[in-house]
Design a protein around this motif. Structure first.
Motif, PDB file in Angstrom:
ATOM      1  N   GLN A 291       4.110   1.946  -6.515  1.00 20.54           N
ATOM      2  CA  GLN A 291       3.477   2.375  -5.263  1.00 20.54           C
ATOM      3  C   GLN A 291       3.936   3.783  -4.872  1.00 20.54           C
ATOM      4  OE1 GLN A 291       4.282  -0.664  -2.345  1.00 20.54           O
ATOM      5  NE2 GLN A 291       3.072  -2.201  -3.434  1.00 20.54           N
TER       6      GLN A 291
ATOM      7  N   SER B 101      -5.169   0.183  -4.711  1.00 23.62           N
ATOM      8  CA  SER B 101      -4.441  -0.905  -4.044  1.00 23.62           C
ATOM      9  C   SER B 101      -2.951  -0.585  -3.936  1.00 23.62           C
ATOM     10  CB  SER B 101      -4.660  -2.241  -4.751  1.00 23.62           C
ATOM     11  OG  SER B 101      -4.062  -2.256  -6.020  1.00 23.62           O
TER      12      SER B 101
ATOM     13  N   TYR C 218      -1.215  -0.528  -0.302  1.00 19.46           N
ATOM     14  CA  TYR C 218      -0.059  -1.377  -0.002  1.00 19.46           C
ATOM     15  C   TYR C 218       1.189  -0.538   0.283  1.00 19.46           C
ATOM     16  CZ  TYR C 218      -2.732  -5.475  -1.421  1.00 19.46           C
ATOM     17  OH  TYR C 218      -3.674  -6.456  -1.511  1.00 19.46           O
TER      18      TYR C 218
ATOM     19  N   HIS D 176       3.305  -0.569   3.739  1.00 18.57           N
ATOM     20  CA  HIS D 176       4.749  -0.833   3.808  1.00 18.57           C
ATOM     21  C   HIS D 176       5.481   0.277   4.560  1.00 18.57           C
ATOM     22  CE1 HIS D 176       4.160  -3.655   0.268  1.00 18.57           C
ATOM     23  NE2 HIS D 176       4.711  -4.399   1.208  1.00 18.57           N
TER      24      HIS D 176
END
Length: 176
Positions: free
Chosen positions: A125, A155, A159, A163
């Protein structure tokens, strides 16, 4: 002109057309590449070293690179170089002591806050966020670099940002 600029000018003037084109791409992307490496590595001298390693690697492998758009290859190679450098660093600066409740008043604080927040994310990420925001790459370009489908890149980005927002809310960073 800095050392990198001098190196690129020298290399552009003294190479074949294919290498000349590649070095022109490197010259165009140098600021974004340096920014990307700076956000990945603990200090700017490590980022400069990573860029020098990238230039050497790119000029050595010029015939293997897609000349239509070598950016995915450049960022992937730089990512690998940064990862290797991080593995070889003997010291590790603790970032747990950073107070993320303080609003970033200057670049250095903001830099530490961003690194702290990105360090709390899974590597997949944080890598996508760095490439999209700091290097200004599209999701399609990032997909080529990290070798996953575009939907997966999107995605991971979504995400990761969620976060970060959650972490900032927990730290009461947003003052309403």
């Amino acid at each position: 002109m800095n050392l990198f600029g001098s190196y690129c000018v020298f290399m552009i003037n003294n190479r074949t057309m294919n290498q000349k084109t590649l070095l022109e791409y490197l010259q165009q992307e140098k600021d974004r590449l340096f920014q990307y490496a700076s956000y990945r590595l603990p200090d700017t001298s490590d980022a400069e070293d990573a860029l020098q390693d990238l230039y050497i690697a790119m000029t050595a492998k010029v015939r293997k690179i897609n000349h239509d758009d070598p950016r995915p290859y450049m960022y992937r190679a730089l990512s690998n170089i940064c990862t290797t450098k991080l593995r070889n660093i003997k010291y590790h600066l603790p970032i747990d002591g950073i107070d993320v409740t303080v609003e970033a008043e200057n670049f250095e604080e903001e830099f530490r806050l961003i690194n702290y927040l990105l360090s709390r994310l899974p590597e997949e990420q944080s890598e996508v966020i760095r490439l999209h925001i700091h290097s200004e790459l599209t999701f399609n370009e990032i997909s080529e670099i990290v070798e996953v489908p575009v939907a997966t890149v999107k995605s991971r980005y979504r995400y990761g940002i969620a976060h970060i927002r959650e972490e900032l809310k927990k730290q009461d960073y947003f003052k309403n």
